[in-house]
Scaffold this motif. Structure first.
Motif, PDB file in Angstrom:
ATOM      1  N   GLY A   1     -34.774  -5.011  30.810  1.00 45.50           N
ATOM      2  CA  GLY A   1     -35.800  -5.850  30.200  1.00 45.50           C
ATOM      3  C   GLY A   1     -36.892  -6.223  31.188  1.00 45.50           C
ATOM      4  O   GLY A   1     -38.083  -5.964  30.950  1.00 45.50           O
ATOM      5  N   VAL A   2     -36.532  -6.807  32.318  1.00 47.34           N
ATOM      6  CA  VAL A   2     -37.524  -7.177  33.329  1.00 47.34           C
ATOM      7  C   VAL A   2     -38.034  -5.917  34.028  1.00 47.34           C
ATOM      8  O   VAL A   2     -39.227  -5.788  34.315  1.00 47.34           O
TER       9      VAL A   2
ATOM     10  N   PHE B   1     -34.480 -12.304  42.441  1.00 51.58           N
ATOM     11  CA  PHE B   1     -34.474 -13.111  41.210  1.00 51.58           C
ATOM     12  C   PHE B   1     -33.263 -12.852  40.333  1.00 51.58           C
ATOM     13  O   PHE B   1     -33.201 -13.340  39.199  1.00 51.58           O
TER      14      PHE B   1
ATOM     15  N   GLU C   1     -23.712  -6.478  29.873  1.00 49.05           N
ATOM     16  CA  GLU C   1     -22.886  -6.793  31.046  1.00 49.05           C
ATOM     17  C   GLU C   1     -22.459  -5.536  31.789  1.00 49.05           C
ATOM     18  O   GLU C   1     -22.400  -5.517  33.017  1.00 49.05           O
TER      19      GLU C   1
ATOM     20  N   SER D   1     -32.926  -7.591  41.861  1.00 52.19           N
ATOM     21  CA  SER D   1     -32.243  -8.354  40.809  1.00 52.19           C
ATOM     22  C   SER D   1     -30.805  -7.913  40.623  1.00 52.19           C
ATOM     23  O   SER D   1     -30.122  -8.402  39.737  1.00 52.19           O
TER      24      SER D   1
ATOM     25  N   ILE E   1     -37.911 -18.254  37.150  1.00 54.26           N
ATOM     26  CA  ILE E   1     -39.164 -18.498  36.427  1.00 54.26           C
ATOM     27  C   ILE E   1     -39.210 -19.913  35.820  1.00 54.26           C
ATOM     28  O   ILE E   1     -40.276 -20.544  35.792  1.00 54.26           O
TER      29      ILE E   1
ATOM     30  N   LYS F   1     -30.747   6.840  32.289  1.00 50.75           N
ATOM     31  CA  LYS F   1     -31.950   6.075  31.950  1.00 50.75           C
ATOM     32  C   LYS F   1     -33.204   6.588  32.677  1.00 50.75           C
ATOM     33  O   LYS F   1     -34.284   6.019  32.527  1.00 50.75           O
TER      34      LYS F   1
ATOM     35  N   LEU G   1     -36.862 -16.461  43.447  1.00 53.77           N
ATOM     36  CA  LEU G   1     -37.642 -16.720  42.224  1.00 53.77           C
ATOM     37  C   LEU G   1     -36.729 -17.074  41.062  1.00 53.77           C
ATOM     38  O   LEU G   1     -35.750 -16.369  40.793  1.00 53.77           O
TER      39      LEU G   1
ATOM     40  N   PHE H   1     -29.851 -11.101  30.616  1.00 56.99           N
ATOM     41  CA  PHE H   1     -28.662 -11.039  31.465  1.00 56.99           C
ATOM     42  C   PHE H   1     -28.100 -12.440  31.728  1.00 56.99           C
ATOM     43  O   PHE H   1     -26.893 -12.608  31.864  1.00 56.99           O
TER      44      PHE H   1
ATOM     45  N   ARG I   1     -26.819   3.562  42.330  1.00 59.97           N
ATOM     46  CA  ARG I   1     -25.425   3.492  42.801  1.00 59.97           C
ATOM     47  C   ARG I   1     -25.100   4.598  43.809  1.00 59.97           C
ATOM     48  O   ARG I   1     -23.955   4.710  44.240  1.00 59.97           O
TER      49      ARG I   1
ATOM     50  N   SER J   1     -29.546   3.851  36.330  1.00 64.73           N
ATOM     51  CA  SER J   1     -28.468   4.817  36.064  1.00 64.73           C
ATOM     52  C   SER J   1     -29.097   6.133  35.633  1.00 64.73           C
ATOM     53  O   SER J   1     -30.129   6.133  34.950  1.00 64.73           O
TER      54      SER J   1
END
Ligand SMILES: NC(=O)c1ccc[n+]([C@@H]2O[C@H](COP(=O)([O-])OP(=O)(O)OC[C@H]3O[C@@H](n4cnc5c(N)ncnc54)[C@H](OP(=O)(O)O)[C@@H]3O)[C@@H](O)[C@H]2O)c1
Length: 333
Positions: free
Chosen positions: A160-161, A244, A319, A221, A271, A184, A269, A50, A200, A181
């Motif tokens: 990803g995270v 983060f 995005e 995040s 990294i 997913k 945070l 991201f 959301r 979402s």
């Protein structure tokens, strides 16, 4: 003798701060030369994060200014060593790390942060080790101080995270509430999350409180869209909110908010900053990651690998929240 393929490299160059639409494939960049303390890497696979999206808008603090070769995470083969590298790994070793200009056939990478690709793993399978997994682990353990039986809230859990965080939180014995979402949700449930809710939904805080009675650790995040909910579902005084990222934009928190309304422990945070400012702590994360790989808790990654020219589309999809899991670019395709 070096071939022209080796001297002129394919690379994605960001020409403005107007976002991924101004990311362009070029074929005539010169291969970079490793500086002091750096390796020259033949990139096998570059990770999409991201932060790449934020960089294309010029909003990533300390990020490169356009025009620049995009990308910063890659795994590949060491093909050159610059001056002043202490105890260099041999040429031919495959490493994973971060440096400038990863969306290209060759890049340079600070040797100090480059780690061997785990034995038996491909370059693409190693992506995410130093960004997604180290970040998720830092958020959960040294900062989040997660304990077995506690409740952990993971936002953007299909990302990803997020996927790494769900796996880790389950491994440490936490009950995991995830947001993602609706399209997913199956992915997140398959990772072992106990509850998955749409991040959301307008009554997000009320729904999470109804499901949990209060959260011990929040991995925050998303920023603007969820920050208020994250603070209000955290248990007063004992709850930890680890911040983060801000995929939906920046959120604000005032001293009055902390004194009168939100009595959670808020922890920041980054990294890269952690690795630089607290190297022993970072090293302990890497040791833990090695153990997690050995135990099979952290399996080889399975990123969606795209040809380099699809980079702008992949960044646009990231995005707008259209992606799941880790995405990568193959600069040789
Ligand atoms: N501080 C650090 O060191 C560090 C390191 C790595 C990553 N990060 C941060 O961690 C977060 C995750 O990074 P990632 O690379 O793994 O990305 P990602 O989670 O794969 O993608 C971002 C996800 O955020 C969710 N999201 C919620 N609201 C959004 C909005 N308004 N716009 C776009 N996305 C929205 C989307 O998931 P849903 O569709 O499911 O809502 C989207 O897929 C990012 O904020 C990133 O900057 C920080």
């Amino acid at each position: 003798m070096e071939s022209s393929e080796d001297l002129e490299v394919r690379a994605l160059v960001q020409g403005s701060h107007r976002g991924p639409k101004d990311l362009v494939l070029t074929t005539d960049r010169r291969r970079p030369t490793p500086g002091a303390g750096e390796y020259l890497i033949r990139v096998g696979a570059a990770g999409v994060n991201f932060a790449d999206v934020m960089q294309t808008h010029g909003t990533y603090r300390g990020g490169p200014r356009a025009p620049y070769v995009a990308g910063f995470e890659a795994a590949g083969e060491i093909v050159g060593v610059g001056p002043d590298v202490k105890d260099p790994l041999p040429v031919g070793t495959h490493v994973i790390g971060a440096g400038r200009g990863a969306f290209a056939q060759y890049m340079t990478m600070p040797a100090a942060g480059a780690l061997r690709v785990p034995s038996g793993w491909s370059d693409a399978q190693a992506l995410g080790l130093v960004l997604n997994w180290a970040t998720a682990l830092a958020a959960l353990k040294p900062l989040g101080e997660v304990k077995a039986g506690e409740v952990v809230l993971v936002h953007a859990a299909a990302g990803g995270v997020g996927q790494a965080a769900v796996r880790l939180a389950r491994h440490y014995g936490a009950r995991v509430i995830a947001t993602a979402s609706p399209a997913k949700h199956d992915t997140v449930k398959a990772l072992g999350a106990d509850e998955v809710v749409d991040g959301r939904r307008p009554d997000l805080a009320a729904e999470i409180t109804r499901l949990t009675g209060g959260v011990d650790v929040v991995l925050e995040s998303v920023g603007q869209a969820t920050f208020e909910a994250s603070l209000s579902v955290a248990k007063p005084f004992t709850g930890r909110v680890v911040v983060f990222g801000a995929a939906s934009g920046d959120a604000t928190l005032t001293t009055a908010d902390l004194v009168f309304t939100h009595h959670a422990q808020v922890k920041g945070l980054h990294i890269g900053a952690l690795a630089a400012a607290a190297p022993a702590l970072y090293q302990s994360l890497l040791v833990e990651i090695e153990a997690l790989i050995a135990q099979g808790v952290y399996p080889p990654g399975n990123p969606h690998v795209h040809p380099l020219e699809e980079g702008p589309t992949v960044l646009q999809d990231l995005e707008t929240g259209q992606t799941q899991g880790k995405h990568a670019l193959d600069p040789w395709r």
